[in-house]
Design a protein around this motif. Structure first.
Motif, PDB file in Angstrom:
ATOM      1  N   GLY A 360       0.820  -1.118   0.070  1.00 49.66           N
ATOM      2  CA  GLY A 360       0.101   0.118   0.015  1.00 49.66           C
ATOM      3  C   GLY A 360       0.798   1.360   0.081  1.00 49.66           C
ATOM      4  O   GLY A 360       0.539   2.318  -0.695  1.00 49.66           O
ATOM      5  N   LEU A 361       1.877   1.270   0.877  1.00 50.25           N
ATOM      6  CA  LEU A 361       2.779   2.347   0.823  1.00 50.25           C
ATOM      7  C   LEU A 361       3.498   2.512  -0.488  1.00 50.25           C
ATOM      8  O   LEU A 361       3.734   3.760  -0.892  1.00 50.25           O
ATOM      9  N   GLU A 362       3.715   1.512  -1.117  1.00 52.99           N
ATOM     10  CA  GLU A 362       4.586   1.489  -2.307  1.00 52.99           C
ATOM     11  C   GLU A 362       3.612   1.942  -3.320  1.00 52.99           C
ATOM     12  O   GLU A 362       4.228   3.009  -4.193  1.00 52.99           O
ATOM     13  N   ARG A 363       2.500   1.781  -3.188  1.00 54.49           N
ATOM     14  CA  ARG A 363       1.397   2.227  -4.253  1.00 54.49           C
ATOM     15  C   ARG A 363       1.183   3.949  -3.891  1.00 54.49           C
ATOM     16  O   ARG A 363       1.140   4.749  -4.974  1.00 54.49           O
ATOM     17  N   SER A 364       1.161   4.119  -2.688  1.00 54.83           N
ATOM     18  CA  SER A 364       0.965   5.291  -2.340  1.00 54.83           C
ATOM     19  C   SER A 364       2.240   6.441  -2.915  1.00 54.83           C
ATOM     20  O   SER A 364       1.862   7.571  -3.326  1.00 54.83           O
ATOM     21  N   ARG A 365       3.493   5.870  -2.429  1.00 49.82           N
ATOM     22  CA  ARG A 365       4.437   6.423  -2.785  1.00 49.82           C
ATOM     23  C   ARG A 365       4.768   6.880  -4.277  1.00 49.82           C
ATOM     24  O   ARG A 365       4.821   7.755  -4.845  1.00 49.82           O
ATOM     25  N   ALA A 367       2.104   6.926  -6.438  1.00 50.00           N
ATOM     26  CA  ALA A 367       1.046   7.952  -6.848  1.00 50.00           C
ATOM     27  C   ALA A 367       1.428   9.384  -6.462  1.00 50.00           C
ATOM     28  O   ALA A 367       1.181  10.330  -7.049  1.00 50.00           O
ATOM     29  N   ALA A 368       2.209   9.467  -5.341  1.00 47.88           N
ATOM     30  CA  ALA A 368       2.430  10.886  -4.663  1.00 47.88           C
ATOM     31  C   ALA A 368       3.830  11.494  -5.191  1.00 47.88           C
ATOM     32  O   ALA A 368       3.753  12.586  -5.557  1.00 47.88           O
TER      33      ALA A 368
END
Length: 496
Positions: A360-365, A367-368
């Motif tokens: 999830g963090l990797e996807r958030s990173r 995306a951000a």
């Protein structure tokens, strides 16, 4: 008969006819003894007085006739309202009786005898009277009391036997003793059982058996007989020796109907000498039965005990297995296996969860952190760094000024606190100096104490020739009071 010579039978027949003709019916008074009642139903006994004895026979047919004539007195002719007790019931050794009948001769024995037709009580004889008198006296002395009598040992192993070695009683007793019990030692203490010497010998045998202290029980035996035959066992000396015997005494004297003072004094009375052996020793079959029962009970008890001990052993084995190091190691290994399994499961779960979070963090990173976002953040960071560089010198200058002010305030507060403490210390030193008891000594005063160390405040606390101690500023003086001169204002004080 030849030449005037008579045969025994012919002479006896002449005498019989002569006696029967001379005494066709006669009343005789005497004491009954040697009473015998054989199975034929006839009754044989003797009538005696101090000087003579007469043999009597009461045939069964005459007894039935006497039973029918009890409603009147054949001697006086007196008629009674109801029948009196039968003479058959009253007739016994020692009684003084009136007997009526005819005199005849019993040819087989060549002796004359009274053929009894009527029997009537005439009172007790001398021996019976003496027996009753002694019985009453010994009863009053407690010789017959049941509470003083002891139990004879069951199946005794050591028996002191007091009897005549030549009598039939000892043979009956020993014959039964051989077939009963579990085997016993029998020690004979010989004594006469009839005659003038019988009582002293019985007493001597009783004392000897007690003095040897070997036997468990004393057995006193004598076969049946008349009252006078058994009289030795009615002597007070024999009863007294039995009464004072330390060992239990079993008396088997005469037949069941014969009762002597020795029987009543003894701890246990047997009906006959044979009965004495039966009382002392059980039958072998009874002992074998008891042995079998005891063996069966022992086997049952052993089985129960063995079962109980096996159960206890099983419980202890289980407890030992449970608390043994090997069992403890197995339990620890099992626990370790369970914990390892749980740990592996928890680790897999934790890794799975972390992997999800990381994804999830990797996807958030992703995306951000785009290129435009990174440029905007870089510009903002540059602005913040410039603002920080501009504000930092002013902030440091303010902090240094505040620090200088704080240091000056702290230094002034410390000086004020120290001055206050110094003034307080000087005040306490002045008060301490003012209260010092030794300070006046430097001004010429002295501190006087008695020989016991007490402070001397008054002349009344000392007396001439008493020792005192004088304390000065630079030392001590020891002096003796030569005179005491109290002031008038203080003359009312008392010496201590």
């Amino acid at each position: 008969m030849q030449d005037g010579i008579l045969t025994v039978r012919a002479l006896t027949e002449h005498l019989r006819r002569s006696l029967e003709g001379r005494f066709p019916f006669v009343w005789v008074r005497g004491e009954v003894s040697n009473l015998s009642r054989p199975g034929s139903g006839h009754i044989y006994f003797s009538l005696k007085d101090q000087d003579a004895q007469l043999q009597c026979v009461w045939f069964r047919g005459q007894q039935r006739q006497a039973e029918q004539e009890q409603a009147f007195d054949p001697l006086t002719g007196e008629v009674f309202d109801r029948p009196r007790p039968s003479p058959l019931e009253l007739l016994r050794n020692g009684l003084n009786m009136l007997c009526a009948g005819r005199i005849s001769v019993y040819a087989p024995r060549g002796q004359y005898q009274l053929l009894v037709e009527l029997v009537q009580p005439a009172g007790q004889g001398l021996l019976a009277q003496a027996f009753e008198e002694r019985k009453r006296r010994l009863a009053q002395a407690g010789y017959f009391a049941q509470e003083r009598k002891r139990l004879a040992p069951w199946n005794p192993q050591r028996v002191a036997l007091i009897t005549s070695p030549s009598g039939a009683a000892i043979h009956d007793f020993l014959e039964l003793a051989r077939d009963r019990g579990s085997g016993a030692q029998i020690r004979l203490f010989p004594a006469s059982v009839q005659g003038e010497e019988a009582a002293p010998e019985i007493v001597r045998a009783l004392n000897t058996a007690n003095a040897q202290d070997w036997a468990q029980v004393i057995v006193l035996l004598r076969g049946g007989g008349s009252l006078e035959d058994l009289w030795a066992f009615n002597e007070e000396s024999v009863a007294e020796a039995i009464f004072h015997s330390r060992l239990p005494v079993v008396a088997g004297i005469g037949h069941e109907v014969d009762v002597t003072l020795a029987d009543m004094t003894a701890d246990l009375r047997a009906a006959t000498p044979s009965h004495a052996a039966q009382l002392l020793w059980p039958q072998r079959a009874e002992l074998r039965q008891r042995l079998d029962e005891s063996a069966a009970a022992l086997r049952r008890a052993f089985a129960i005990r063995l079962e109980r001990e096996e159960l206890r052993l099983w419980e202890r084995e289980n407890a030992l297995r449970w608390f043994s190091p090997q069992r403890h190691q197995i339990r620890l290994a099992e626990r370790l296996a369970r914990l390892s399994l749980a740990l592996r499961g928890a680790a897999r779960q934790w890794l799975t969860n972390k992997s999800r979070v990381l994804d999830g963090l990797e996807r958030s990173r992703r995306a951000a952190l785009t290129l435009g976002r990174l440029d905007a953040l870089q510009a903002r960071l540059s602005l913040l760094r410039a603002a920080l560089d501009a504000a930092l010198p002013h902030r440091l200058s303010n902090a240094a000024h505040s620090l200088t002010l704080a240091q000056n305030a702290l230094r002034a507060a410390g000086v004020a606190w120290l001055e206050t403490r110094f003034r307080r210390l000087e005040s306490l030193e002045a008060a301490l100096a003012a209260n010092d008891p030794l300070a006046p000594l430097h001004r010429g005063y002295a501190l006087v104490r008695t020989a016991r160390g007490g402070i001397l405040r008054s002349v009344g606390q000392t007396a001439p020739n008493r020792e005192i101690e004088v304390r000065l500023a630079d030392g001590r003086l020891t002096a003796v009071v030569s005179r005491v001169s109290p002031d008038a204002a203080q003359s009312g004080e008392k010496n201590i």
